[in-house]
Design a protein around this motif. Structure first.
Motif, mmCIF file in Angstrom:
data_model
loop_
_atom_site.group_PDB
_atom_site.id
_atom_site.type_symbol
_atom_site.label_atom_id
_atom_site.label_comp_id
_atom_site.label_asym_id
_atom_site.label_seq_id
_atom_site.Cartn_x
_atom_site.Cartn_y
_atom_site.Cartn_z
ATOM 1 N N ASP A 1 -51.839 16.531 -15.069
ATOM 2 C CA ASP A 1 -50.383 16.390 -15.028
ATOM 3 C C ASP A 1 -49.800 16.149 -16.422
ATOM 4 O OD1 ASP A 1 -50.580 16.707 -12.305
ATOM 5 O OD2 ASP A 1 -50.352 14.571 -11.846
ATOM 6 N N ILE A 2 -50.456 15.289 -17.193
ATOM 7 C CA ILE A 2 -49.911 14.928 -18.503
ATOM 8 C C ILE A 2 -50.003 16.080 -19.485
ATOM 9 C CG2 ILE A 2 -50.380 13.494 -20.539
ATOM 10 C CD1 ILE A 2 -50.883 11.174 -18.546
ATOM 11 N N TRP A 3 -51.133 16.774 -19.525
ATOM 12 C CA TRP A 3 -51.246 17.872 -20.486
ATOM 13 C C TRP A 3 -50.372 19.066 -20.096
ATOM 14 C CZ3 TRP A 3 -52.243 17.316 -25.198
ATOM 15 C CH2 TRP A 3 -53.092 16.288 -25.634
ATOM 16 N N MET B 1 -45.414 25.740 -24.658
ATOM 17 C CA MET B 1 -46.720 26.389 -24.759
ATOM 18 C C MET B 1 -47.298 26.575 -23.364
ATOM 19 S SD MET B 1 -48.412 24.472 -28.089
ATOM 20 C CE MET B 1 -48.552 22.897 -27.226
ATOM 21 N N GLU B 2 -48.160 27.571 -23.234
ATOM 22 C CA GLU B 2 -48.788 27.852 -21.943
ATOM 23 C C GLU B 2 -50.114 27.115 -21.838
ATOM 24 O OE1 GLU B 2 -50.306 31.699 -19.285
ATOM 25 O OE2 GLU B 2 -49.092 31.990 -21.098
ATOM 26 N N TYR B 3 -50.303 26.429 -20.736
ATOM 27 C CA TYR B 3 -51.512 25.635 -20.541
ATOM 28 C C TYR B 3 -52.316 26.181 -19.367
ATOM 29 C CZ TYR B 3 -54.468 21.480 -20.033
ATOM 30 O OH TYR B 3 -55.537 20.618 -19.957
ATOM 31 N N ARG B 4 -53.626 26.070 -19.457
ATOM 32 C CA ARG B 4 -54.500 26.373 -18.322
ATOM 33 C C ARG B 4 -55.414 25.174 -18.092
ATOM 34 N NH1 ARG B 4 -56.198 29.862 -22.488
ATOM 35 N NH2 ARG B 4 -58.315 29.408 -23.284
ATOM 36 N N GLN B 5 -55.624 24.858 -16.828
ATOM 37 C CA GLN B 5 -56.353 23.654 -16.469
ATOM 38 C C GLN B 5 -57.864 23.843 -16.615
ATOM 39 O OE1 GLN B 5 -54.814 20.929 -15.843
ATOM 40 N NE2 GLN B 5 -52.814 21.413 -14.975
ATOM 41 N N PRO B 6 -58.559 22.838 -17.148
ATOM 42 C CA PRO B 6 -60.016 22.868 -17.140
ATOM 43 C C PRO B 6 -60.536 22.358 -15.803
ATOM 44 C CG PRO B 6 -59.293 20.868 -18.193
ATOM 45 C CD PRO B 6 -58.036 21.619 -17.791
#
Length: 284
Positions: free
Chosen positions: A90-92, A101-106
């Motif tokens: 949630d935080i990242w 920026m585009e984020y993808r979850q690990p």
């Protein structure tokens, strides 16, 4: 850390109690104590450590395929890891959204004894590590007993949270392209210079762990920061070298000194700003 009541993450794989069978080759880990020692010391010191590693590897990888029921304590620990990982998710996502920026979850994998990854096979001796090949954090939770009994870190749940956040920090570096750039630079540098780049990479992951902690401070208990700093102290290169070899060799550092690791974690915690984490510029 206040952690109950979180949703269940779809990115947590609990493989504890599932034996892979056969033998696994020990892989590298961001905080893996035994592998770290072999990386830090060369020549006679590495030869002295090799038999110990082989013995531990044999003990931990001579397993038979099968499953076992997790204990109630292990199940509770799994719930805690899920909560910490949800907070990281949630935080990242929020931080990346704030910075357009585009984020993808690990993902995170909990395992016992040995595990297969896109980066190769690994055992519990590797310690917690992140594999960029499959973008997963791998953790054998027995590492934290080792952290306390052998390396003097305080107990407490936030030591675990700090390590998870550090490994997620390596995922942030993968998403942003930092890790790939560092690997390319290391290929054309001397061993000493390559080690400096490795230190900067690790310290930046500590910084990102601090940033995450800043955003998560509403869930902190009074002792949580001390627990994180104690863990950072325990896994500093100088602390490990002093405890295991009786001497400190700064040129061989690959993760940073205890003071550096604590400093960058606290810098992330105090600023909460991912733009303040250029560890590479400050290493020059």
């Amino acid at each position: 850390m206040k952690w109950t009541g979180r949703r269940q993450s779809e990115n947590v794989e609990d493989r504890r109690g599932m034996s892979t069978g056969g033998k696994a080759i020990v892989g590298g880990g961001a905080l893996g104590i035994i592998i770290l020692l072999l990386n830090l010391f060369g020549g006679e010191n590495a030869q002295m450590l090799t038999p110990m590693l082989e013995q531990m590897n044999q003990q931990q990888t001579s397993t038979q395929a099968g499953t076992r029921e997790l204990t109630s304590e292990e199940k509770e620990l799994g719930k805690f890891v899920n909560a910490v990982f949800v907070d990281n998710e949630d935080i990242w996502q929020r931080i990346f959204d704030e910075n357009n920026m585009e984020y993808r979850q690990p993902k995170i994998v909990l395992f016992s004894d040995a595990v297969e990854t896109a980066c190769g096979s690994a055992t519990a001796a590797s310690g917690p590590f992140y594999c960029p090949g499959d973008e997963k954090v791998y953790m054998d939770m027995t590492f934290f007993n080792e952290l306390q009994t052998r390396f003097g870190a305080k107990g407490g749940d936030f030591a675990i949270a700090y390590v998870i956040a550090h490994e997620v920090g390596h995922h942030i570096q993968t998403v942003l392209g930092t890790s790939n750039k560092v690997r390319q630079l290391q290929q054309s540098r001397s061993e000493v210079e390559a080690n400096k780049l490795s230190v900067a990479l690790e310290l930046q992951a500590d910084f990102y762990a601090g940033v995450w902690t800043k955003y998560n401070q509403q869930n902190l208990d009074i002792d949580d920061i001390d627990e994180a700093l104690s863990a950072a102290q325990a896994v500093g290169d100088d602390a490990i070298q002093s405890r295991t070899q009786g001497q400190v060799v700064p040129e061989s550092f690959t993760h940073g000194s205890s003071e550096q690791r604590k400093y960058w974690f606290m810098r992330g915690y105090k600023t909460g700003d991912i733009r303040q984490g250029d560890t590479f510029a400050e290493m020059n």
